[in-house]
Design a protein around this motif. Structure first.
Motif, PDB file in Angstrom:
ATOM      1  N   ARG A  14      67.233  63.286  13.200  1.00 44.83           N
ATOM      2  CA  ARG A  14      68.194  64.162  12.526  1.00 44.83           C
ATOM      3  C   ARG A  14      68.305  63.864  11.035  1.00 44.83           C
ATOM      4  O   ARG A  14      69.004  64.557  10.301  1.00 44.83           O
ATOM      5  N   ARG A  15      67.636  62.818  10.584  1.00 44.04           N
ATOM      6  CA  ARG A  15      67.720  62.462   9.169  1.00 44.04           C
ATOM      7  C   ARG A  15      66.841  63.372   8.316  1.00 44.04           C
ATOM      8  O   ARG A  15      66.000  64.109   8.822  1.00 44.04           O
ATOM      9  N   VAL A  19      68.548  64.018   0.015  1.00 37.01           N
ATOM     10  CA  VAL A  19      69.842  64.702   0.127  1.00 37.01           C
ATOM     11  C   VAL A  19      70.123  65.426  -1.181  1.00 37.01           C
ATOM     12  O   VAL A  19      69.593  65.070  -2.244  1.00 37.01           O
ATOM     13  N   ALA A  43      71.354  66.549   9.134  1.00 33.63           N
ATOM     14  CA  ALA A  43      72.223  65.640   8.388  1.00 33.63           C
ATOM     15  C   ALA A  43      73.356  66.391   7.696  1.00 33.63           C
ATOM     16  O   ALA A  43      73.993  65.861   6.787  1.00 33.63           O
ATOM     17  N   HIS A  45      73.248  69.080   5.739  1.00 36.23           N
ATOM     18  CA  HIS A  45      72.968  69.576   4.398  1.00 36.23           C
ATOM     19  C   HIS A  45      72.267  70.936   4.505  1.00 36.23           C
ATOM     20  O   HIS A  45      71.072  71.007   4.801  1.00 36.23           O
ATOM     21  N   SER A 315      69.323  57.533  13.249  1.00 42.13           N
ATOM     22  CA  SER A 315      69.415  58.989  13.323  1.00 42.13           C
ATOM     23  C   SER A 315      70.680  59.452  14.028  1.00 42.13           C
ATOM     24  O   SER A 315      71.060  60.618  13.920  1.00 42.13           O
ATOM     25  N   PRO A 318      73.332  60.457  11.051  1.00 36.91           N
ATOM     26  CA  PRO A 318      72.356  60.999  10.102  1.00 36.91           C
ATOM     27  C   PRO A 318      72.867  61.216   8.687  1.00 36.91           C
ATOM     28  O   PRO A 318      72.073  61.222   7.749  1.00 36.91           O
ATOM     29  N   VAL A 319      74.163  61.404   8.504  1.00 40.55           N
ATOM     30  CA  VAL A 319      74.670  61.696   7.154  1.00 40.55           C
ATOM     31  C   VAL A 319      74.454  60.507   6.233  1.00 40.55           C
ATOM     32  O   VAL A 319      73.781  60.611   5.196  1.00 40.55           O
ATOM     33  N   SER A 322      70.737  59.181   6.101  1.00 41.52           N
ATOM     34  CA  SER A 322      69.906  59.988   5.192  1.00 41.52           C
ATOM     35  C   SER A 322      70.202  59.664   3.731  1.00 41.52           C
ATOM     36  O   SER A 322      69.290  59.602   2.899  1.00 41.52           O
ATOM     37  N   ARG A 323      71.475  59.470   3.421  1.00 41.26           N
ATOM     38  CA  ARG A 323      71.850  59.163   2.033  1.00 41.26           C
ATOM     39  C   ARG A 323      71.203  57.856   1.574  1.00 41.26           C
ATOM     40  O   ARG A 323      70.649  57.786   0.463  1.00 41.26           O
TER      41      ARG A 323
END
Length: 375
Positions: A14-15, A19, A43, A45, A315, A318-319, A322-323
């Motif tokens: 999910r990543r 971003v 994620a 976005h 994952s 993911p938020v 990912s960042r």
């Protein structure tokens, strides 16, 4: 140069590799950024956020005109085959598990960089994705354990009586392990931790946990990792740890070294001796497992304990995963960017260490050996 952020195609991922907040760092360096439509949705976005940040949204065969491709998981061989000769990819790439990807990159003349191979030196800390993602995994491991444990984590003193704190044991005091210790302590558990590196004892104690002393020689190794141990030493360690395991409500294991099978720390009899309702979280399940019998992505009942095998744990958050990952990616790309062009300088030890393939050649001898290419 055109930098493309690829949508992830592998299960349970999910990543996203970039971003919206970090798009400007690339565009201000003279790079054009295109994001494959929907790449950031896992994620949270949306495409509109990337557009507002200065990227373009691409669909169809987005890789055909790419100079640089950013992704979390490595591109599949068929996607690599669509890249132009000389294109650059930046992603996680566990080379021993992805030999088909390495071969595809070599055959396509693609320069592939693995974030797992970034040297563990001070100058490369901002590019160290293994560390940033281990931080996420350690935090998540405790949340999983707390959710599944049929008891409280903290001490509770009530008119109806006192509930003692949960007993948590963490094996492995690297980044993931220390984050697990800190999170379990924040939730009010009584925490113990063990690592084969004696130097980690002060870090464990600084978080308010007790360091388990087994009276065994330290195995401090290069790059902050532990050295491999003999099987005799490993069995002695398992035997000495067994009483600590059986006395715990929660066991979290985090010991892993990139490119190697995870060490077996806990055997089945020790898990079977845990009290009913105990929880075991094996963060190393995907690389062989620290706990005998753990399976990635599965929950197994072992005696009265529940054994949770980790699968792509970062994952699951993911938020922020990912960042952090995107910052690692951007820092590596900018290290190689000169006058608006990504130009790898292999005289730089970070660039040299992270490069898996370049100009039709596999750059690491151990990978060439695995591919049967020799010297």
């Amino acid at each position: 140069m055109k930098v493309v952020v690829a949508a992830e195609t592998r299960d349970h991922e999910r990543r996203v590799a970039l971003v919206p907040d970090l798009v400007a760092r690339l565009t201000s360096a003279g790079l054009d950024v295109a994001v494959e439509s929907g790449a950031g949705l896992g994620a949270l976005h949306p495409d509109e956020a990337y557009k507002a940040a200065g990227a373009t949204i691409a669909s169809g065969d987005v890789l055909a005109g790419a100079d640089v491709v950013l992704s979390v998981q490595p591109l599949t061989p068929d996607r690599i085959a669509r890249l132009r000769t000389g294109a650059v990819t930046v992603s996680l790439l566990p080379v021993s598990q992805e030999l088909d990807v390495v071969q595809a990159a070599r055959d396509a003349g693609v320069t592939a960089f693995s974030l797992e191979l970034v040297p563990r030196i001070s100058r490369a800390q901002s590019m160290d994705a293994l560390t940033s993602q281990a931080l996420v995994a350690g935090y998540r491991a405790v949340l999983v354990a707390a959710e599944k444990l049929p008891r409280f984590f903290p001490l509770s003193m009530t008119a109806a009586g006192t509930i003692p704190p949960a007993e948590v044991l963490v094996l492995g005091a690297g980044v993931a392990g220390l984050q697990a210790v800190a999170t379990a302590r924040r939730l009010g558990a009584r925490v113990q931790a063990y690592d084969v590196r004696a130097a980690s004892a002060d870090e464990v104690r600084s978080l308010g946990a007790r360091f388990v002393e087994l009276d065994l020689p330290s195995l401090e190794g290069a790059g902050g990792y532990a050295r491999e141990m003999t099987e005799e030493r490993a069995q002695l360690q398992r035997d000495l740890l067994a009483p600590y395991v059986s006395a715990s409500d929660v066991l979290i294991t985090t010991a892993a070294v990139p490119g190697r099978t995870a060490p077996l720390l806990v055997q089945r009899p020790a898990i079977e001796a845990m009290k009913p309702g105990s929880i075991v979280v094996d963060l190393a399940a995907e690389s062989g497992g620290n706990v005998e019998g753990s399976v990635p992505g599965e929950e197994l009942q072992v005696g009265g304990a529940l054994l949770w095998g980790a699968r792509n744990v970062p994952s699951q958050l993911p938020v922020h995963a990912s960042r952090l990952f995107a910052a690692n990616v951007v820092n590596l790309v900018l290290l190689m960017t000169v006058d608006g062009k990504v130009t790898p300088d292999f005289a730089d030890e970070i660039v040299d260490g992270a490069a898996v393939t370049h100009d039709g050649v596999v750059r690491h001898q151990n990978v060439r050996d695995a591919l049967g290419e020799g010297s």
